[in-house]
Every structure is written in C-alpha cells, then in structure tokens.
Scaffold this active site. Structure first.
Site, PDB file in Angstrom:
ATOM      1  N   GLY A  17       0.796  -1.219   0.000  1.00  0.00           N
ATOM      2  CA  GLY A  17       0.000   0.000   0.000  1.00  0.00           C
ATOM      3  C   GLY A  17       0.831   1.272   0.000  1.00  0.00           C
ATOM      4  N   TYR A 188       7.514  -5.865  16.603  1.00  0.00           N
ATOM      5  CA  TYR A 188       7.362  -4.782  15.622  1.00  0.00           C
ATOM      6  C   TYR A 188       7.801  -3.437  16.220  1.00  0.00           C
ATOM      7  CZ  TYR A 188       4.955  -1.955  12.042  1.00  0.00           C
ATOM      8  OH  TYR A 188       4.655  -1.067  11.046  1.00  0.00           O
TER       9      TYR A 188
END
Ligand code: NAD
Length: 281
Positions: A17, A188
């Site tokens: 994206g 993350y």
C-alpha cells in the site's frame, strides 16, 4: 512539477500500500523508480513498474545478496542499444555488364550505465502480532530480520559499493508503534524503534556527503498490513487518524516525497510522524 527529474529512486515493498503510493508519487515528479518486492508479488510489481515506466526487481530484502542485487540493478545494469547501419555499395561496369554489390553492416553498441541511487526508500516491512507470552522466537526473528537487519545489511552493501550518490535522500518507514509502543507488537515496536536508532546514526555518518537520512512514522494507515488486523483495532485506528480520512497511503507518500526532495537538505536524522496528530507518541 518535476522535483525528481533525472533522479533514480529505489522503493522496497513497492507492491504494498504505502510502497506503491510512494513509487507513484516519486514517478509523478519525474523519478525513474526501481520497484522492489518479494518474488510472490511479481505480477503487481511488474504492472506497477510498467505503469511508471520504471523497473521491477523481484527480491527478498533479507536475502544475503540483496544489497549486491540492488547495487547491480542501479549501478552496473546496462541499457544496451544496438544500432545497425547497412551500407550498400553498387559498382556497375557497363563494358563487361558485371554488377558487384558489396553490403557492409556496421553494428554499434552503446552501453549506458545507470548512475547510482539518488532516492532510497526502505519501505518493506512486516508484522507478526502476538502477546509477548505467546510470541515465538521465529515471530521475533522474522520481524527483526525484515524491518531492521535487512535495512542495515543493504545499507552496508550500498556504502561498500558507493551506490548512493552525493546529496542522496534516504527514508526509512518507522511507525508510531516504534515511538509510543503498541500492545501485542513487542517485535514490531522494537524493530521500528531500533530502525529510528539506525536512521540517527546513519544521518551523522553520511552528513559529509550531503546525504540525508530520515524516518517517517505513520499511524494507522489503510493497507493490506492493517487490513489483516481485527475489526476493533481497525475501527480504533480509523478514529485515531481522524485528520486524514482514516490514514491513506498517499498521506505517507507525500511526507516521504518532501524528505526526498533535493531542497530538504536541512532535515536529517529526523522522524516525521504521519498520524493525523491524534495518536499517542
Ligand atoms: P503492505 O503489507 O501493504 O506492504 C508491505 C510490502 O512489503 C508488501 O508488498 C510485501 O510483499 C513487502 N515485503 C515484505 N517483506 C519483504 C521482503 N522480505 N522483501 C521485499 N519486500 C517485502 O504494508 P504497508 O502498510 O504498505 O507497510 C509499508 C511500511 O510502512 C512497512 O514498513 C510498515 O511497517 C510501515 N507502516 C505501516 C503502517 C500502517 O498502518 N499500514 C503504519 C506504520 C508503519
């Protein structure tokens, strides 16, 4: 405008994206974009490269030779134009009625090497969300490998080959998760916080060559990555990013484009948050 005319840009994770939006944004202002993503994304990658009149490179950035392949694609890959000139000479001797035709073919090969990297966007990244109690070693390592280790290994290889041009622009995709933290994202958050550390160290190291190194830290952006998250988290993310219609890839691409501009030379070692001023951090 044509802020990036004549510039060679590399965007990793270009089939995703934010990566695709960034590749399009840079190409719209004239950059020649090398679109990089995993071999499984080859179809999307090729059509994007064709749309942007750029190049596609199917490459897993964690591969040991990823840096070498990027160097090859940007500094030694050659465009070979072959010009064939055919000259026909006809000599006619009327007295003996003999005609001699001589055909000479000259082949000229022009090799134009591409000229290094002007804009480098380390965008590829993954999540493997899990509470710390349940997170496996493999989930820890895969996220650290893609989001941090691959970036550092590629940067080292590019530096060894002198692949970044003077006054180049490098931008890494960090995250609000690496600044404010996010439950269930220890791997993350840690990878993105460490990436910000790398950006800061690198910005100092490359300062003398006029190269800037910055990070952007998006909040919740609607892409395949966040599309896989549970509905409640997606709803909360959309609300939190209220200023930007739920957080679109184009919002991030615009911030990256600013940092990639030649006249953004005074901004280095920074982390630009693109979160609609509504997330913590
Ligand atoms: P995405 O999943 O749409 O795109 C990521 C792309 O990276 C994919 O096309 C994927 O194939 C590619 N990729 C993954 N591993 C790779 C590897 N080993 N080698 C090459 N390519 C690889 O996700 P996105 O939301 O567009 O994320 C882009 C970046 O932005 C990531 O670094 C992500 O961590 C960061 N980010 C995203 C958000 C968000 O809300 N979407 C927020 C903050 C930061």
């Amino acid at each position: 405008g044509g802020a990036f005319v004549g510039k060679t840009a590399v965007v990793t994770g270009a089939a995703g994206g934010i990566g695709a939006a960034t590749a399009r944004r840079l190409a719209a202002d004239g950059a020649r974009v090398l679109c990089v993503d995993v071999p499984q994304a080859q179809a999307a990658l090729s059509s994007l490269a064709a749309e942007l009149k750029g190049q596609a490179l199917a490459l897993d950035i964690t591969a040991p030779d990823a840096g070498a392949k990027l160097v090859a694609a940007t500094t030694t890959t050659t465009t070979t134009a072959t010009t064939t000139a055919t000259t026909t000479a006809t000599a006619t001797t009327t007295a003996t009625t003999t005609t001699t035709t001589t055909t000479t073919t000259t082949t000229t090969t022009t090799t134009a090497a591409t000229s290094g990297i002007d804009i480098l966007i380390h965008n590829a990244g993954i999540t493997r969300d899990r509470t710390l109690q349940r997170m496996s070693d493999a989930e820890w390592h895969s996220v650290m490998n893609v989001n941090l280790r691959a970036v550092i290994n590629i940067d080292r290889a590019l530096d060894a080959a002198g692949a970044l041009n003077a006054n180049a622009r490098e931008v890494c995709l960090a995250s609000i998760s690496g600044i404010a933290g996010n439950a269930g994202q220890t791997n993350y958050s840690a990878s993105k916080a460490a990436l910000i550390g790398h950006v800061q160290a690198r910005s100092v190291a490359l300062q003398a060559r006029g190269i800037t190194v910055n990070a952007v830290a998006p909040g919740f952006i609607e892409t395949a990555m966040t599309g896989r998250m549970p509905m409640m988290i997606r709803e909360a993310g959309r609300r939190l990013n209220a200023l930007s219609q739920g957080g679109q890839p184009g919002d991030v691409a615009e911030a990256i484009a600013f940092l990639a501009r030649g006249d953004a030379s005074g901004v280095s070692g920074q982390t630009l948050r693109v979160c609609g001023q509504s997330l913590l951090g």
